[in-house]
Scaffold this active site. Structure first.
Site, PDB file in Angstrom:
ATOM      1  CB  CYS A 120      65.470  40.800 -24.271  1.00 42.63           C
ATOM      2  SG  CYS A 120      64.391  42.259 -25.485  1.00 42.63           S
ATOM      3  CE  LYS A 199      64.096  40.011 -31.402  1.00 47.32           C
ATOM      4  NZ  LYS A 199      63.850  40.175 -29.864  1.00 47.32           N
ATOM      5  NE  ARG A 221      59.243  43.731 -29.347  1.00 44.52           N
ATOM      6  CZ  ARG A 221      58.498  44.337 -27.883  1.00 44.52           C
ATOM      7  NH1 ARG A 221      58.229  44.923 -27.447  1.00 44.52           N
ATOM      8  NH2 ARG A 221      58.287  43.129 -27.268  1.00 44.52           N
ATOM      9  CD  GLU A 237      71.899  45.731 -35.865  1.00 45.56           C
ATOM     10  OE1 GLU A 237      72.902  45.865 -35.619  1.00 45.56           O
ATOM     11  OE2 GLU A 237      71.349  46.807 -36.494  1.00 45.56           O
ATOM     12  CE  LYS A 252      63.469  36.240 -32.169  1.00 46.44           C
ATOM     13  NZ  LYS A 252      63.857  36.611 -30.380  1.00 46.44           N
TER      14      LYS A 252
END
Ligand code: PBG
Length: 329
Positions: A120, A199, A221, A237, A252
């Site tokens: 990341c 996530k 985010r 996803e 997560k």
């Protein structure tokens, strides 16, 4: 019958019976420890928001990973704090970037340790977002496809350094495909991808952002990480990431999302990990420090619950303590 034929307490009457019928086993081999590495020498800087955790320089990181051997945990996942941040996250894919140096050193000193590299950019950008930021009018957008190019070259440079597994966590669309293609073209067809497929935009990342020095300098985010209210979207996803070639996937955070974990486990035959994040660690540690919780019992209960919900393995800041406790029995 006068009384219920089944008395479920019968099988709880002794430790031996309870052990015989225990449905879920937790082992040190299920656990992965997150570690933070920064440039410098002989550094082991305490992280205030994660008591008991440190930012290590490469030399001290190597010593730490050597010490982990006796605990027999599965491995480590590395987060890098670069010497300099910029708008292009160049520290993430520099040949001599902090992660590349750390992986090379670990692979030389402790080749048997499984080294996962987080992929990341929030630690590497001067604005703290997980990709390339474009200004638009008064505001900004995170450019998905430019970020995919960064991801592709970062994955290749991490694999070149010797990473056993690369773990994209940016929640960009198409990240797994972009990384898979780049790895394959560069001779790393055998480097697996652990995708942070589901996530969430979580408040439980708070302590990590201090540890990794990565909080966003503006905005949030929400345009890339998932809405905590969404369940079906997580399945989409995961489906996409598996189609794009993810070898394993992550959910997560862990504890607030056990329903997602269970559903993913039931629907997809890939290995599924759970990331029990910094805020989950912080809650238990802080309460234990106040004497409000028994840390050992709370941690082992949380971890076995994450496994029971469906995780094959768990990324946790309690990996060391838990491995020790499990060994002591
Ligand atoms: C990078 C990243 C984050 C975490 C892991 N990778 C933070 C974030 O998305 O802001 C959080 C992990 C934790 O809280 O333990 N994007």
């Amino acid at each position: 019958m006068a009384f219920p034929a089944q008395r479920l307490r019968r099988l709880r009457a002794s430790g031996a019976l309870r052990s015989l019928v225990r449905e879920t086993e937790l082992s040190p081999k299920d656990l992965v420890l997150p570690l933070f590495v920064r440039s410098g020498r002989n550094l082991r800087n305490p992280i205030a928001s994660l008591p008991g955790h440190f930012q290590y320089s490469v030399d001290r990181l190597v010593a730490e990973v050597r010490d982990l051997r006796s605990l027999q945990i599965a491995g480590v996942i590395l987060f890098g704090i670069p010497a300099r941040k910029d708008s292009k996250a160049s520290g993430a894919y520099a040949r001599n970037g902090i992660i590349q140096q750390a992986v090379r050193a670990l692979k030389e000193a402790a080749p048997e340790a499984l080294v996962i590299t987080d992929l990341c950019f929030c630690e590497y950008t001067d604005h703290g977002h997980c990709g390339f930021i474009r200004t638009r009018g008064e505001g900004w957008v995170l450019d998905n496809d430019v970020t995919l190019e960064w991801m592709a070259k970062t994955a290749v440079s991490q694999a070149e350094a010797g990473a056993d597994l690369v773990a994209p966590s940016g929640m960009m669309d198409g990240q797994v495909r972009a990384i898979r293609q780049a790895l394959d073209r560069s001779g790393f067809a055998m480097t697996p991808i652990l995708s942070y497929a589901a996530k969430y935009a979580s408040a439980f990342y708070g302590p990590f952002r201090e540890a990794a020095e990565s909080p966003p300098q503006f905005g949030d985010r929400l345009s890339y990480q998932m809405d905590p209210a969404n369940f079906r979207e997580a399945l989409r996803e995961v489906e996409q990431d598996v189609e794009e070639g993810a070898d394993m996937i992550l959910v997560k955070p862990a504890l607030p999302y056990l329903d997602v974990l269970r559903a993913v486990r039931e629907r997809f035959p890939v290995p599924v990990g759970a990331y029990s994040v910094s805020g989950e660690f912080a809650m238990i540690r802080a309460a234990a420090q106040k004497g409000w919780l028994d840390e050992k019992k709370a941690v082992l209960e949380a971890l076995v619950s994450i496994k029971r919900a469906g995780a094959d393995f768990i990324l946790t800041y309690f990996a060391k303590e838990a491995a020790q406790w499990l060994r002591e029995g």
